[in-house]
Design an enzyme around this catalytic site. Sequence first.
Site, mmCIF file in Angstrom:
data_model
loop_
_atom_site.group_PDB
_atom_site.id
_atom_site.type_symbol
_atom_site.label_atom_id
_atom_site.label_comp_id
_atom_site.label_asym_id
_atom_site.label_seq_id
_atom_site.Cartn_x
_atom_site.Cartn_y
_atom_site.Cartn_z
ATOM 1 N N GLY A 75 0.808 -1.224 0.000
ATOM 2 C CA GLY A 75 0.000 0.000 0.000
ATOM 3 C C GLY A 75 0.838 1.270 0.000
ATOM 4 O O GLY A 75 0.295 2.372 0.039
ATOM 5 N N HIS A 76 2.158 1.157 -0.040
ATOM 6 C CA HIS A 76 3.018 2.363 -0.060
ATOM 7 C C HIS A 76 4.049 2.191 -1.171
ATOM 8 O O HIS A 76 5.208 1.855 -0.902
ATOM 9 C CB HIS A 76 3.718 2.541 1.292
ATOM 10 N N PHE A 77 3.691 2.368 -2.411
ATOM 11 C CA PHE A 77 2.378 2.730 -2.949
ATOM 12 C C PHE A 77 1.952 1.620 -3.919
ATOM 13 O O PHE A 77 2.843 1.006 -4.517
ATOM 14 C CB PHE A 77 2.453 4.066 -3.692
#
Lengths: 143, 80
Positions: A45-47
């Site tokens: 999720g990053h990223f």
Amino acid sequence: MNRDEIKQYLPHREPMLLVDEMTLDENHVAHSKYHVTGEEFFLQGHFPGEPVVPGVILCEIMAQSCALLMKDDLIGKLTFYTGIDKVRFKNSVKPGDTVEVEATLTYHMRNIYICSAVLSVGGKMCVKGELSFALLPDTRNKQ
Amino acid sequence: MSRIQDKARALIASKMKLEEKEITPEKHLFNDLGADSLDFVELSMMLEREFNVKFSEDEMANAKTVGDLYELIEKYTKKS
């Protein structure tokens, strides 16, 4: 010092143990390495589609690398951040990179340690900053 | 006020982000100036560098007020 040896001094454990190897040279400069495999939780999720190691994680890698500078005082203690100053992010760190940190002890009084650290990949500086820590008694086994 | 005290006062004010006029000898570093333990250690480092001295940790830890710091600096600068 490999990961198993590092665990004798650092209380951090997977997935938050962020140093693979460490040495202290004759000038009392700590050198550490951490290989970013791409499987780390902080990349999820990053990223999405563009994994980049978060800046706070890079600061944590620098902090754990500083531990070697205080290792004689670390037994029975936990290290807590007391400050992060003059931090500059110059380049990003991505999966497959091997991060190298050089850290020096700037000042020490009682249980407070002030260190400076530079984190780089392949000789290119990614982050630098001044970090300070307090060593506090580790009461985990006394409860 | 001596030159040493002037310099020390300016450094303390700068570190604590206060006006120099607020830095008076009777002021308690923690209770009046709002220093925390890290501020105190950083202040010690700044004063040692400015005056080219190395304080004993015990003596420094016993310094509670601005006046205590002035006395300590004057003691150490006389030694060197």
